[in-house]
Enzyme design. Structure first.
Site, PDB file in Angstrom:
ATOM      1  N   ASN A 217       0.823  -1.196   0.000  1.00  9.75           N
ATOM      2  CA  ASN A 217       0.000   0.000   0.000  1.00  9.75           C
ATOM      3  C   ASN A 217       0.852   1.238   0.000  1.00  9.75           C
ATOM      4  O   ASN A 217       0.435   2.306   0.301  1.00  9.75           O
ATOM      5  CB  ASN A 217      -0.909   0.027   1.213  1.00  9.75           C
ATOM      6  CG  ASN A 217      -2.313  -0.213   0.820  1.00  9.75           C
ATOM      7  OD1 ASN A 217      -2.666   0.047  -0.327  1.00  9.75           O
ATOM      8  ND2 ASN A 217      -3.098  -0.694   1.708  1.00  9.75           N
TER       9      ASN A 217
ATOM     10  N   SER B 103      -3.596   7.508  -4.400  1.00 13.84           N
ATOM     11  CA  SER B 103      -3.718   7.945  -3.009  1.00 13.84           C
ATOM     12  C   SER B 103      -4.044   9.423  -2.893  1.00 13.84           C
ATOM     13  O   SER B 103      -4.581   9.864  -1.880  1.00 13.84           O
ATOM     14  CB  SER B 103      -2.404   7.665  -2.266  1.00 13.84           C
ATOM     15  OG  SER B 103      -1.339   8.367  -2.882  1.00 13.84           O
TER      16      SER B 103
ATOM     17  N   THR C 214      -0.829  -1.063  -4.355  1.00 18.00           N
ATOM     18  CA  THR C 214      -2.212  -0.709  -4.675  1.00 18.00           C
ATOM     19  C   THR C 214      -2.514   0.762  -4.456  1.00 18.00           C
ATOM     20  O   THR C 214      -3.400   1.304  -5.112  1.00 18.00           O
ATOM     21  CB  THR C 214      -3.182  -1.552  -3.836  1.00 18.00           C
ATOM     22  OG1 THR C 214      -2.902  -1.362  -2.449  1.00 18.00           O
ATOM     23  CG2 THR C 214      -3.045  -3.028  -4.174  1.00 18.00           C
ATOM     24  N   CYS C 215      -1.828   1.422  -3.530  1.00 21.24           N
ATOM     25  CA  CYS C 215      -2.105   2.844  -3.295  1.00 21.24           C
ATOM     26  C   CYS C 215      -1.702   3.699  -4.487  1.00 21.24           C
ATOM     27  O   CYS C 215      -2.257   4.764  -4.710  1.00 21.24           O
ATOM     28  CB  CYS C 215      -1.355   3.332  -2.059  1.00 21.24           C
ATOM     29  SG  CYS C 215      -2.115   2.800  -0.526  1.00 21.24           S
ATOM     30  N   PHE C 216      -0.712   3.224  -5.233  1.00 20.94           N
ATOM     31  CA  PHE C 216      -0.160   4.030  -6.313  1.00 20.94           C
ATOM     32  C   PHE C 216      -0.362   3.386  -7.679  1.00 20.94           C
ATOM     33  O   PHE C 216       0.251   3.797  -8.658  1.00 20.94           O
ATOM     34  CB  PHE C 216       1.335   4.277  -6.052  1.00 20.94           C
ATOM     35  CG  PHE C 216       1.593   4.835  -4.684  1.00 20.94           C
ATOM     36  CD1 PHE C 216       1.230   6.132  -4.378  1.00 20.94           C
ATOM     37  CD2 PHE C 216       2.147   4.055  -3.690  1.00 20.94           C
ATOM     38  CE1 PHE C 216       1.437   6.643  -3.111  1.00 20.94           C
ATOM     39  CE2 PHE C 216       2.359   4.557  -2.419  1.00 20.94           C
ATOM     40  CZ  PHE C 216       2.007   5.859  -2.129  1.00 20.94           C
TER      41      PHE C 216
END
Length: 786
Positions: free
Chosen positions: A192, A731, A753-755
């Site tokens: 993340n 994000s 997954t955040c980016f």
């Protein structure tokens, strides 16, 4: 020989992960501190929490041989024998390090069972012990403090050499943490955040207020502080651009307005080469870590030879930062109007390749809460302070979509911009922390979401999976809604059912009352859908059209029956289109199968005895449709709707029609490989590298289900925004899908997954890439630290 008695201050800070013994209720914990069985102190009760935070201090007298005991209880069950106990921590004072020294000691101890009860015990207890003459800090302390590492570099000052905390650089445009978590196929973990290697601990960013360590530089007395300005201290005047401040605990820290950073360490004079190197390094790290500010010297030209446009004026803030006033429109901006502005998007646009300030002024001022900024390459982007997001698209333009985009997408996008700009859809200050277990996500989510007020749920949503230390900057919450939607819409719970054998759209189950708590669950599900819309997340589910219409308070029609029961729809349509005289023997009643029992439901009073004729058949069809679509699930829908409108105002959502509401909730499920490919960026790789070509060839050959799995693996969700991959969210706003060369060929791909980033090793063959990619997508679950 034992030391004599001394006074210390015990702080019961927090507990983490307490045992939850009731399925739908969390404990009301409190703690009892006992010293040698004599001195007793009790904390306040924290309502409905398995992660209580007290931070209460008690003055006690102790010796090295003193026995310290802290017991935790559930206040609701405290008076019931052998039921309210939550855990015990017991130790001798000599076990506490540095008992003889005058410094704080932090302790994290696992909770133990009691010898008098056999109840299961979970969690840890966080304590602090400080000499009574030292005031312990009372800043914000998370219940997960025990799992974080505070950085304490050794710093040399003019008079004292000691270990002191150093706050990291912060700006007003970014709150991203450097704590990272990766999704790694080898270790079955998902990221993340950003990072370069697995296995290192997640760093914790500190600040002058929240750091728990004391600092010698805060030893200034109040008598001296008031006679000095904020630009000097007892050692003399501070360097230019520096300021001395004090936090709420009276500790001194220093603000560098040149780089907009803070530090506990007094800045040395400019002749100190060590400080210059450190300062330069901090400036470089600051520029690399955050989006550049528009006050970049290369972009802000103050040369008087280059005159400002007519009606413009340059002014300066108190900190010396220049800004520009447009007296023509009575607006201000950080952007120098003498610089040509690069167009917001990289593709073709009707705006033109370059946007001059004169052409921008024709669009009028930005909407309330919006700001225009520039990157290092002078590319324009826009900041929406209302939602704390960024975008390349100018909100004043009708649409930045390509010319060949269907009209409905343009209309939907305009509505979406308006919808999200309304005050009722803006996140509130603070955080809403939700901790769930993957294997109990439905039950845990119900308990967590229903215990918060609607006001709290509108704060920034921070998801944490039990046993996984990933920080949520978008990826975790996308994963959360994806997994939760699979569980709560599962027909096994009897809350929803599939509308037809060959159709996987969902409808409310009219027999959900078999679960006595079904109305509470429907309110919870309504909250979840509203929560997903409010926080811009997608659910992996589609409903019958009539449900979307009812959310918009629109009247249902016969056409809506087709998506529920196509055969029944065709029968009713035949009744309307043909003469039924002498053919059908119908009355104003219907029969309903209720778990094997056939019940007769009258559509009107005495309807069982009123015959359907050619004259009244239209009324009959309308009543049957209303009963089949609405009446028989009226209670369930009302509960569902009550939860939905707690998060999303019906006046705001009514800007959409039922098809657009479907896109707002579920996005698009079909994955367009060409659109995906055209909106992908590469790091270290280029588009013509063999691995990249093999990657897209493999994806093109997969079924849509497999593509969705890969998308979910890499971004946390299997759904795509209505405008395609160009609007994929990261994000901090729109962020393109990125493939980066990282890792060795014996490793699996890693997802951040955040980016929206996929770390792809340089595999030697297409077969190896296919094998590794499939293995990572099919078998990776969970999050770990980078």
């Amino acid at each position: 020989m034992e030391q004599g008695a001394k006074r210390v201050r015990f702080y019961i800070v927090a507990a983490d992960g307490l045992s939850k013994r009731d399925l739908f209720r969390q404990p009301d914990p409190f703690a009892i501190l006992t010293v040698d069985g004599e001195q007793t102190h009790t904390t306040k009760v924290i309502k409905k929490s398995v992660n209580p935070y007290w931070n209460e201090g008690f003055e006690v007298t102790v010796k090295p041989s003193s026995v310290i005991s802290i017991r935790l209880f559930d206040q609701k069950k405290f008076k019931k024998k052998d039921q309210g106990f939550l855990g015990l921590v017991s130790f001798r004072m000599r076990e506490v390090g540095s008992f003889r020294s005058n410094r704080e000691v932090s302790l994290t101890r696992p909770l133990k069972k009691s010898s008098t009860t056999n109840l299961s015990v979970l969690g840890n207890l966080v304590l602090k012990v400080a000499p009574s003459k030292i005031r312990a800090p009372a800043g914000n302390h998370s219940s997960t403090t025990a799992n974080r590492t505070t950085s304490t570099p050794t710093t040399t000052t003019a008079r004292t050499t000691r270990t002191t905390p150093r706050p990291t650089a912060t700006t007003n445009t970014s709150n991203q943490s450097t704590s990272n978590s990766t999704r790694n196929g080898t270790s079955a973990a998902t990221s993340n955040g950003t990072g370069t290697g697995a296995g290192t601990g997640a760093s914790h960013r500190s600040s002058p207020v929240t750091n728990r360590q004391t600092n010698n530089t805060s030893a200034l007395s109040n008598s001296n502080a008031h006679i000095m300005s904020s630009f000097e201290d007892q050692y003399g005047r501070l360097p230019p651009g520096w300021e001395r401040r004090a936090d709420s605990l009276g500790r001194t820290y220093y603000v560098d307005h040149n780089t907009r950073t803070t530090t506990w360490t007094r800045p040395a004079s400019s002749t100190n080469p060590v400080h210059n190197t450190s300062s330069d390094s901090q400036r470089l790290n600051h520029q690399n870590r955050h989006l550049p500010d528009d006050s970049n010297p290369s972009l802000m030209q103050s040369d008087s030879g280059n005159d400002l446009p007519f009606g413009w004026e340059m002014r300066y803030t108190d900190t010396g930062r220049p800004y520009f006033v447009d007296h023509n429109t009575r607006t201000t901006t950080w952007v120098d109007p003498r610089n040509p502005l690069v167009r917001p998007n990289g593709g073709s646009s009707t705006v033109g390749s370059l946007m001059q300030p004169q052409s921008l002024s024709h669009l009028g001022p930005l909407p309330s809460g919006w700001e225009m900024r520039l990157t290092n390459s002078a590319r324009v982007y826009f900041v929406d302070h209302n939602t704390k997001t960024t975008t390349w698209d100018d909100p004043r333009l009708p649409s930045a979509l390509d010319q060949d985009v269907p009209q409905y997408k343009c209309d939907f996008r305009r509505k979406l911009i308006y919808f999200r700009s309304q005050p009722g859809m803006r996140p509130l200050p603070g955080q809403c922390n939700v901790k769930v277990r993957r294997d109990h996500i439905f039950e845990d989510s119900y308990a967590e979401i229903m215990r918060y007020s609607a006001h709290d749920l509108k704060k920034r949503l921070m998801i944490r999976f039990d046993g996984e230390d990933g920080l949520d900057y978008g990826g975790l919450s996308r994963e959360f809604f994806f997994l939760l939607s699979h569980k709560m819409f599962d027909p096994i719970y009897c809350l929803f059912e599939y509308s037809a054998v060959d159709n996987y759209t969902l409808q409310i189950n009219p027999h959900s009352s078999i679960n006595p708590e079904h109305l509470n669950y429907f309110r919870f599900i309504g909250r979840v859908i509203g929560l997903a819309i409010f926080h811009r997340r997608f659910l992996d589910a589609f409903f019958v059209v009539s449900l979307y219409k009812k959310l918009l308070r629109k009247k249902v029609s016969l056409a809506d029956m087709e998506s529920i029961d196509a055969e029944f729809y065709r029968s009713l349509k035949w009744v309307l289109e043909n003469d039924i005289t002498g053919i059908l023997d119908l009355t104003f009643s219907v029969e309903e199968d209720h778990f094997g029992e056939v019940r007769t439901v009258e559509l009107i009073t005495n309807g069982e005895n009123i015959e359907v004729t050619e004259e009244n058949k239209k009324k009959y069809v309308d009543l049957v449709t209303e009963w089949r679509v609405s009446k028989r699930v009226e209670q369930q829908f009302n509960a569902f709707y009550s939860g939905f409108v707690e998060l999303v105002s019906p006046d705001l959502v009514n800007v959409f029609d039922e098809r657009e509401l479907e896109l707002l909730i579920g996005g698009i499920s079909d994955v367009d490989v060409e659109d995906w490919k055209s909106h992908t960026e590469y790091r270290t790789y280029i588009a013509t590298d063999p691995v990249i070509k093999w990657f897209w060839e493999i994806i093109a050959g997969w079924k849509n289900e497999d593509r969705s799995k890969l998308l979910q693996f890499a971004t946390g969700t299997s759904r795509i925004p209505v405008n395609g991959f160009r609007d994929l969210q990261g994000s901090d706003g729109p962020r393109k899908f990125t493939i980066e060369k990282a890792g060795t060929p014996d490793q699996l791909p890693v997802a951040h997954t955040c980016f929206n980033r996929l770390d792809l090793p340089d595999y030697p063959s297409k077969d190896t890439l296919h094998e590794k990619l499939s293995l990572a997508v099919e078998n990776t679950v969970g999050f770990g630290n980078e």
